[in-house]
Design an enzyme around this catalytic site. Sequence first.
Site, PDB file in Angstrom:
ATOM      1  N   ASP A   1      -1.800  -6.928  -5.246  1.00  0.00           N
ATOM      2  CA  ASP A   1      -3.001  -7.017  -4.421  1.00  0.00           C
ATOM      3  C   ASP A   1      -2.703  -8.065  -3.356  1.00  0.00           C
ATOM      4  O   ASP A   1      -2.622  -9.261  -3.668  1.00  0.00           O
ATOM      5  CB  ASP A   1      -4.207  -7.424  -5.263  1.00  0.00           C
ATOM      6  CG  ASP A   1      -5.502  -7.450  -4.471  1.00  0.00           C
ATOM      7  OD1 ASP A   1      -5.442  -7.537  -3.225  1.00  0.00           O
ATOM      8  OD2 ASP A   1      -6.587  -7.401  -5.091  1.00  0.00           O
ATOM      9  N   VAL A   2      -2.524  -7.637  -2.127  1.00  0.00           N
ATOM     10  CA  VAL A   2      -2.067  -8.561  -1.080  1.00  0.00           C
ATOM     11  C   VAL A   2      -3.095  -9.632  -0.756  1.00  0.00           C
ATOM     12  O   VAL A   2      -2.769 -10.611  -0.080  1.00  0.00           O
ATOM     13  CB  VAL A   2      -1.673  -7.807   0.209  1.00  0.00           C
ATOM     14  CG1 VAL A   2      -0.506  -6.871  -0.051  1.00  0.00           C
ATOM     15  CG2 VAL A   2      -2.869  -7.056   0.807  1.00  0.00           C
TER      16      VAL A   2
ATOM     17  N   TYR B   1     -14.090  -3.517   9.565  1.00  0.00           N
ATOM     18  CA  TYR B   1     -12.749  -2.909   9.564  1.00  0.00           C
ATOM     19  C   TYR B   1     -12.112  -3.020  10.942  1.00  0.00           C
ATOM     20  O   TYR B   1     -10.955  -3.424  11.080  1.00  0.00           O
ATOM     21  CB  TYR B   1     -12.855  -1.444   9.138  1.00  0.00           C
ATOM     22  CG  TYR B   1     -11.542  -0.701   9.165  1.00  0.00           C
ATOM     23  CD1 TYR B   1     -10.634  -0.821   8.119  1.00  0.00           C
ATOM     24  CD2 TYR B   1     -11.210   0.133  10.232  1.00  0.00           C
ATOM     25  CE1 TYR B   1      -9.431  -0.134   8.129  1.00  0.00           C
ATOM     26  CE2 TYR B   1     -10.013   0.821  10.257  1.00  0.00           C
ATOM     27  CZ  TYR B   1      -9.125   0.693   9.204  1.00  0.00           C
ATOM     28  OH  TYR B   1      -7.928   1.377   9.231  1.00  0.00           O
TER      29      TYR B   1
ATOM     30  N   SER C   1      -4.704   0.006  13.662  1.00  0.00           N
ATOM     31  CA  SER C   1      -5.509   1.218  13.805  1.00  0.00           C
ATOM     32  C   SER C   1      -6.002   1.292  15.242  1.00  0.00           C
ATOM     33  O   SER C   1      -6.164   0.259  15.907  1.00  0.00           O
ATOM     34  CB  SER C   1      -6.714   1.170  12.851  1.00  0.00           C
ATOM     35  OG  SER C   1      -7.627   2.221  13.135  1.00  0.00           O
TER      36      SER C   1
ATOM     37  N   LYS D   1      -8.625  -5.090  11.991  1.00  0.00           N
ATOM     38  CA  LYS D   1      -7.450  -4.460  12.599  1.00  0.00           C
ATOM     39  C   LYS D   1      -7.154  -5.046  13.987  1.00  0.00           C
ATOM     40  O   LYS D   1      -5.981  -5.124  14.390  1.00  0.00           O
ATOM     41  CB  LYS D   1      -7.648  -2.947  12.682  1.00  0.00           C
ATOM     42  CG  LYS D   1      -7.657  -2.268  11.322  1.00  0.00           C
ATOM     43  CD  LYS D   1      -6.370  -2.512  10.550  1.00  0.00           C
ATOM     44  CE  LYS D   1      -6.297  -1.730   9.256  1.00  0.00           C
ATOM     45  NZ  LYS D   1      -5.019  -1.917   8.537  1.00  0.00           N
TER      46      LYS D   1
ATOM     47  N   ASN E   1       1.123  -2.268   5.177  1.00  0.00           N
ATOM     48  CA  ASN E   1       0.283  -1.077   5.278  1.00  0.00           C
ATOM     49  C   ASN E   1      -0.981  -1.167   4.420  1.00  0.00           C
ATOM     50  O   ASN E   1      -1.939  -0.451   4.667  1.00  0.00           O
ATOM     51  CB  ASN E   1       1.100   0.149   4.856  1.00  0.00           C
ATOM     52  CG  ASN E   1       0.243   1.385   4.672  1.00  0.00           C
ATOM     53  OD1 ASN E   1      -0.250   1.957   5.635  1.00  0.00           O
ATOM     54  ND2 ASN E   1       0.047   1.788   3.424  1.00  0.00           N
TER      55      ASN E   1
ATOM     56  N   GLY F   1       0.826  -1.206   0.000  1.00  0.00           N
ATOM     57  CA  GLY F   1       0.000   0.000   0.000  1.00  0.00           C
ATOM     58  C   GLY F   1       0.856   1.249   0.000  1.00  0.00           C
ATOM     59  O   GLY F   1       0.478   2.276   0.566  1.00  0.00           O
TER      60      GLY F   1
END
Length: 259
Positions: A63-64, A155, A142, A159, A90, A13
């Site tokens: 694209d991971v 999300y 995050s 994280k 990242n 990223g």
Amino acid sequence: MRGLRDKVAIITGGGQGIGRAIALRLAREGADIVIADVNTATASVVAGEVRAAGRRALAVQTDVAHANDRRALVDAALSTFERIDILVNNAGIIRVSDPLEITEEEWDLVQATNLKGTYFTCQAVLPHMLARGQGRIVNIASIAAKAGSTAFVHYNVSKAGVVALTRNLAVAYGKRGVTVNCVCPGIVDTEMWAKIEREAGVLLGMEPGEFTQSRVNAIALGRLEQPEDVGDAVAFLCSEDARYITGQAINVEGGMIFH
């Protein structure tokens, strides 16, 4: 920062925002940089900026979430630089949704990039670090990993998984010379945050700018975080100065939460 000169760092990223700031900071400290990003154009721009700073750079479309891309990334880094000293995971995405409206497809997409992608990129790079008996991995999590939300549950969960992953890999490979840490940014002034502001504000019935201001009001330092604030913390964790730090989830968020 001690110990970063001539190191080779992969930044996933790395084509914009936080990833770009990390790449440029590590380059200023003397590292050569592999910029992995789904967007070839932005990755190439950052690679050019790294070269302008006097370091070598390679841009790789990645694209991971996809195994073939992860393998190609590692192969390209080794072919060009012959080793990998640092991995910064990242790459990440976010979707803003009411918890009852999240589909399985949306859930899987977020987990595949943020958590699965992070884990399997570590798995692809670790054998090369272990063979040399040294390495630094920094995962970008995050503060959302440590908080609740009504707008991006999937999300936050992804994280939180990154934080748990970090601790487990630190335990697994510390005695073999690899440190694994993560940084937990707060409200960072990037395109991703602009997207969150637009979509979460609508979801929560707020006026334009109100969602961001509500978050800034909760920051002890009284301002939005800049990508460079994250880059500085990552550079420290990659350096020799952080040699006795591993398994940590370090908040870099201006005082929003105090864990």
